[in-house]
Design a protein around this motif. Structure first.
Motif, short mmCIF file in Angstrom:
data_model
loop_
_atom_site.label_atom_id
_atom_site.label_comp_id
_atom_site.label_asym_id
_atom_site.label_seq_id
_atom_site.Cartn_x
_atom_site.Cartn_y
_atom_site.Cartn_z
N ASP A 164 6.68 1.96 -5.32
CA ASP A 164 5.37 1.89 -4.69
C ASP A 164 5.05 0.56 -4.01
OD1 ASP A 164 4.29 4.49 -5.35
OD2 ASP A 164 4.21 3.82 -7.43
N GLN A 198 3.52 5.92 -11.72
CA GLN A 198 3.66 5.80 -10.29
C GLN A 198 2.38 6.24 -9.60
OE1 GLN A 198 8.45 6.65 -9.94
NE2 GLN A 198 7.11 8.39 -9.96
N MET A 199 2.20 5.79 -8.36
CA MET A 199 0.96 6.04 -7.65
C MET A 199 0.71 7.53 -7.42
SD MET A 199 -0.37 4.55 -4.01
CE MET A 199 -0.80 2.94 -4.70
N LEU A 250 -2.65 -1.68 -5.62
CA LEU A 250 -2.28 -0.34 -6.06
C LEU A 250 -3.43 0.44 -6.69
CD1 LEU A 250 1.24 -0.99 -7.64
CD2 LEU A 250 0.66 -0.39 -5.29
#
Length: 444
Positions: free
Chosen positions: A109, A323-324, A396
């Motif tokens: 990411d 994770q995004m 993020l």
């Protein structure tokens, strides 16, 4: 006396935790779109300068016709090659000769570069990171050099290490269309086939100031730091903002069976991998607590039950990859003696079913809360840690103040939510069951 010392230690931890929760910072943007974060802490003569770019292994290089994996990780190496004003091979010498250290890391990411210097070298750190953004030398010599470096990293860290392929084996089965299915380090054939122009274009696409955030933390004067940031980064030209349009995965509604062979192991392993929500979702925080409950330490449920008590496993646990766009929750075990992989997975599943049927005990829940309080304190116990948290939360999570409030999310999680999340995500029909098996090496 012992009780007194324990009480004193607890009070000190509470005081430190309360202090750690309030990290002051200041933000501003340059005209070119570079977001800047300043954190002043003059308790030690140290400063961290870091730049995080909104680009990771999920962002492929090449073209739509010939996409290339591994570009983000490759640039983590390539951008230490040198710049217009830093000769090839001099980057690390400059840092070390000025009492500093530096590093970089890439996830699927994002990519993060940083230096840690004595605070009297703040200007040097800012100049070097501006050079990386403004004047990198991307030529065939550097590409060829780093291509060999990455190949050696892949051989030493993955190809020739036991069990180091299992994340790749799980991800390529959990994700079919999203680029999370690809290895972060990339396929070497992709890097070999890439052209110099493709690397140059990747830098133009992803390494603009408006796709980055700069963090300066430590022994600084904020007014002076602002002047230096402006001095070194104002001339970097803004570029078109990159866009992403990843395909959506279809839900998994029946068990996927898979097998992987690793020539570096003698003992097989069983793994069960599940898709999970993106790391900004509340359920992701809850799954972190589930993971700690099941496998954090030798008193955790899976270890105590399957390793200590029943002696069915050499090792067992969980791995939660946040994770995004969606993470991976992995249960795993290495069998002991005559235990079969099927038996071991059944025993692991029994612990999951217990969590689905009953609330965890109040005592275990309090242990979890204490554990996450401690993690929170430790993550922000250094200037380098604070810098990383600030820039990560901005880039993020879209909430830089998480550095002060994230612990409240964990404190607000209930036992009922833990049970609900286990019921929602950790079911046999929603997973990949992977047998990770020894493979006889036939090279000799």
């Amino acid at each position: 006396m012992k009780n007194y010392l324990l009480i004193l230690a607890s009070l000190m931890l509470v005081g430190f935790s309360a202090k750690a929760q309030q990290v002051e910072f200041e933000e501003f943007d340059l005209d070119n779109g570079l977001h800047v974060i300043l954190h002043q802490d003059n308790t030690a003569p140290v400063v961290t300068v870091g730049v995080m770019y909104n680009v990771g292994g999920k962002d492929l290089g090449g073209t739509a016709v010939a996409p290339r994996t591994g570009f983000a990780h490759f640039f983590e190496h390539l951008l230490f090659e040198g710049t217009k004003n830093i000769d090839r091979g001099e980057w690390f010498k400059i840092v070390s000769s000025n009492g500093g250290s530096n590093n970089a890391n890439t996830s699927l990411d994002r990519t993060y570069y940083y230096e840690v210097f004595p605070s009297n070298n703040l200007e040097l750190g800012l100049w070097m990171e501006s050079e990386r953004m403004l004047h990198p030398v991307i030529d065939q010599v550097g590409v060829d050099t780093q291509n060999e470096v990455v190949k050696e990293e892949k051989r030493s860290s993955y190809d020739n290490q036991p069990y180091r392929q299992f994340l790749f084996a799980i991800s390529e089965n959990l994700f079919k269309v999203h680029p999370y299915k690809n290895k972060n380090i990339g396929e070497m054939a992709d890097l070999d086939a890439s052209t110099l122009e493709e690397f140059k274009q990747y830098f133009k696409d992803w390494y603009g100031p408006n796709n980055a955030a700069l963090v300066v933390a430590g022994d600084i004067d904020k007014k002076e730091a602002k002047k230096l940031v402006e001095k070194y980064f104002k001339d970097v030209e803004s570029r078109p903002t990159p866009t992403r349009n990843f395909s959506k995965e279809e839900p998994i509604d029946e068990t996927i069976k898979a097998t992987f062979y690793d020539p570096n192991i003698q003992i097989p392993a069983i793994m069960a991998g599940y898709r999970t929500p993106g790391f900004k979702e509340r359920d992701s925080y809850i799954l972190n607590m589930v993971s700690a409950y099941l496998s954090d330490g030798k008193t955790s449920k899976l270890f105590k039950e399957l390793v200590d008590d029943k002696k069915l496993a050499l090792q067992t646990g969980t791995l939660y990859v946040e994770q995004m766009d969606g993470g991976m929750y992995i249960l795993y075990g290495l069998p002991l003696g005559e235990t079969t992989l099927e038996t071991l997975l059944t025993e692991i599943d029994e612990e999951i079913v217990k969590m689905q049927n009953d609330l965890i005990s109040e005592n275990d829940f309090q242990k979890l809360q204490n554990k996450f309080e401690n993690r929170y304190v430790n993550s922000n116990s250094s200037i380098q840690g604070i810098a990383g948290s600030l820039v990560t939360n901005y880039m993020l999570y879209d909430d830089i103040n998480l550095i002060n409030t994230e612990i409240e999310i964990y404190r607000s999680i209930t036992r009922q939510e833990i049970q609900d999340v286990v019921k929602k995500y950790l079911n046999p029909n929603q997973r990949v069951e992977l047998e990770y098996l020894p493979k006889e090496n036939t090279d000799n």
